[in-house]
Design a protein around this motif. Structure first.
Motif, PDB file in Angstrom:
ATOM      1  N   LEU A  84       0.772  -2.478  -9.551  1.00 15.86           N
ATOM      2  CA  LEU A  84       1.490  -2.298 -10.621  1.00 15.86           C
ATOM      3  C   LEU A  84       2.300  -0.908 -10.697  1.00 15.86           C
ATOM      4  O   LEU A  84       3.457  -0.635 -11.347  1.00 15.86           O
ATOM      5  N   GLY A  85       1.866  -0.043 -10.010  1.00 14.65           N
ATOM      6  CA  GLY A  85       2.604   1.292  -9.874  1.00 14.65           C
ATOM      7  C   GLY A  85       3.752   1.040  -8.917  1.00 14.65           C
ATOM      8  O   GLY A  85       5.066   1.872  -9.529  1.00 14.65           O
ATOM      9  N   ALA A  86       4.005   0.444  -8.021  1.00 11.60           N
ATOM     10  CA  ALA A  86       5.192   0.063  -7.200  1.00 11.60           C
ATOM     11  C   ALA A  86       6.048  -0.627  -8.266  1.00 11.60           C
ATOM     12  O   ALA A  86       7.390  -0.413  -8.143  1.00 11.60           O
ATOM     13  N   VAL A  92      11.717   2.537 -12.996  1.00 16.66           N
ATOM     14  CA  VAL A  92      12.051   4.103 -13.218  1.00 16.66           C
ATOM     15  C   VAL A  92      13.367   4.502 -12.456  1.00 16.66           C
ATOM     16  O   VAL A  92      14.253   5.016 -12.861  1.00 16.66           O
ATOM     17  N   ARG A  93      13.317   3.928 -11.426  1.00  8.97           N
ATOM     18  CA  ARG A  93      14.484   4.213 -10.334  1.00  8.97           C
ATOM     19  C   ARG A  93      15.845   3.298 -11.016  1.00  8.97           C
ATOM     20  O   ARG A  93      16.991   4.083 -11.045  1.00  8.97           O
ATOM     21  N   ARG A 125      -2.871   5.989 -14.691  1.00 11.25           N
ATOM     22  CA  ARG A 125      -3.503   5.509 -13.344  1.00 11.25           C
ATOM     23  C   ARG A 125      -2.105   4.927 -12.638  1.00 11.25           C
ATOM     24  O   ARG A 125      -1.563   5.095 -11.452  1.00 11.25           O
ATOM     25  N   MET A 126      -1.405   3.892 -13.660  1.00 15.87           N
ATOM     26  CA  MET A 126      -0.117   3.343 -13.031  1.00 15.87           C
ATOM     27  C   MET A 126       0.963   4.564 -12.811  1.00 15.87           C
ATOM     28  O   MET A 126       1.887   4.199 -11.870  1.00 15.87           O
ATOM     29  N   ALA A 127       0.922   5.492 -13.537  1.00 18.70           N
ATOM     30  CA  ALA A 127       1.999   6.277 -13.322  1.00 18.70           C
ATOM     31  C   ALA A 127       1.844   7.245 -12.192  1.00 18.70           C
ATOM     32  O   ALA A 127       2.737   7.675 -11.516  1.00 18.70           O
ATOM     33  N   ALA A 133       4.698   5.792  -5.338  1.00 22.22           N
ATOM     34  CA  ALA A 133       5.490   5.076  -4.623  1.00 22.22           C
ATOM     35  C   ALA A 133       7.064   5.604  -4.311  1.00 22.22           C
ATOM     36  O   ALA A 133       7.990   5.458  -3.598  1.00 22.22           O
ATOM     37  N   LEU A 134       7.568   6.497  -5.738  1.00 17.27           N
ATOM     38  CA  LEU A 134       8.791   7.201  -5.442  1.00 17.27           C
ATOM     39  C   LEU A 134       8.941   7.938  -4.395  1.00 17.27           C
ATOM     40  O   LEU A 134       9.934   8.435  -3.751  1.00 17.27           O
ATOM     41  N   ARG A 135       7.813   8.977  -4.344  1.00 20.97           N
ATOM     42  CA  ARG A 135       7.854   9.735  -3.323  1.00 20.97           C
ATOM     43  C   ARG A 135       8.041   9.263  -1.873  1.00 20.97           C
ATOM     44  O   ARG A 135       8.662   9.842  -0.973  1.00 20.97           O
ATOM     45  N   ARG A 136       7.622   8.174  -1.631  1.00 17.70           N
ATOM     46  CA  ARG A 136       7.570   7.393  -0.152  1.00 17.70           C
ATOM     47  C   ARG A 136       8.966   7.028  -0.004  1.00 17.70           C
ATOM     48  O   ARG A 136       9.143   6.692   1.004  1.00 17.70           O
ATOM     49  N   THR A 137       9.825   6.768  -0.913  1.00 21.27           N
ATOM     50  CA  THR A 137      11.103   6.161  -0.867  1.00 21.27           C
ATOM     51  C   THR A 137      12.102   7.416  -1.086  1.00 21.27           C
ATOM     52  O   THR A 137      13.277   7.216  -1.222  1.00 21.27           O
ATOM     53  N   GLY A 138      11.682   8.561  -0.991  1.00 21.99           N
ATOM     54  CA  GLY A 138      12.448   9.812  -1.034  1.00 21.99           C
ATOM     55  C   GLY A 138      12.862  10.317  -2.311  1.00 21.99           C
ATOM     56  O   GLY A 138      13.759  11.320  -2.308  1.00 21.99           O
TER      57      GLY A 138
END
Length: 278
Positions: A84-86, A92-93, A125-127, A133-138
């Protein structure tokens, strides 16, 4: 304690898909596709509450997606938080404007009684999962849980759009010191779902109120109009050529500052997905 215990059992015990019940899969391929298989789109409820920021969603609130969100929120299926977070990170993006700098995900707060009853705060929790997930993609991102309820509100279930708006108006505020945190990045309000837009509109009002006090939050303020009552011809939403299509007029923005205040959710009603414009 309940949340900690549920996290542990989710890791060590076999489970079925929370969306359809397929055996031995927290999230089966079919339900994962329902959650993440479409491009994020802008959504607008009708009527649209004044002050609602630009909102993006990744899936219609129906069938498997509805079941997944309810399983996570109400039945403690905490193992779904990552997926759900992903999905939330994709929404967000989609709403981020050009530029660099950190992104601050601001969860819409749940009522204290709801958090106690559920044993966890599902949106927060989802946030947190979305920020990871955002940090892992830069994209540098973190959660700033700076909104809180300053007065009790009624359960929203069963209320129509007008009553939901009245129920929530003035209900949220930024915590002490929260304005300083909000000034450190691009603010994106996050929630699991949008229906009438009342919760996100109230969250945006609380953030803008801090901005008006000179904290440096970068927002956009909309004129106080909705689309209800306009002489317009609406068409049904549909999936066409890989894109959500929905007939709706554009809403003009005024008093635009350097960055717009955006919002992101996982799901929205099918007829709130907006058409693409030339």
């Amino acid at each position: 304690m309940r949340g900690w215990w549920q996290d542990l059992t989710d890791l060590v015990l076999p489970t079925d898909c929370a969306g359809c019940g397929a055996p031995r899969a927290v999230l089966c391929p079919r339900c994962r596709a329902a959650l993440c298989g479409r491009a994020p789109r802008r959504v607008r409820p009708v009527p649209e509450p004044a002050g609602l920021p630009v909102v993006h969603a990744v899936a219609p609130y129906a069938e498997e997606v509805r079941t997944l969100l309810l399983a996570h929120k109400e039945r403690g299926a905490l193992a779904l938080a990552g997926a759900l977070g992903a999905a939330l990170a994709r929404a967000v993006r989609a709403g981020l404007d050009a530029g660099f700098g950190p992104v601050l995900l601001v969860p819409v707060p749940s009522a204290r009684w709801a958090v106690r009853a559920r044993g966890h705060d599902p949106v927060r929790r989802m946030a947190l999962a979305a920020a990871g997930a955002l940090r892992r993609t830069g994209t540098p991102a973190r959660v700033a849980a700076v909104l809180r309820q300053r007065r009790p509100v009624a359960d929203q279930a069963g209320l129509d759009a007008r009553r939901r708006l009245a129920n929530l108006t003035g209900a949220l505020e930024v915590t002490a010191g929260g304005g300083r945190l909000l000034g450190a990045g691009r603010v994106v309000l996050v929630d699991d779902l949008i229906t009438t837009g009342a919760s996100l509109a109230e969250a945006a009002r609380a953030v803008r109120e801090v901005a008006e006090e000179g904290t440096g939050v970068r927002t956009v303020v909309y004129g106080a109009v909705t689309r209800e009552g306009r002489d317009e011809r609406r068409i049904g939403a549909r999936w066409e050529s890989g894109k959500w299509v929905h007939g709706a007029p554009e809403k003009a923005a005024v008093n635009t500052l350097r960055h717009a205040l955006h919002a992101a959710v996982i799901a929205a009603p099918l007829d709130s997905f907006e058409m693409n414009r030339n």
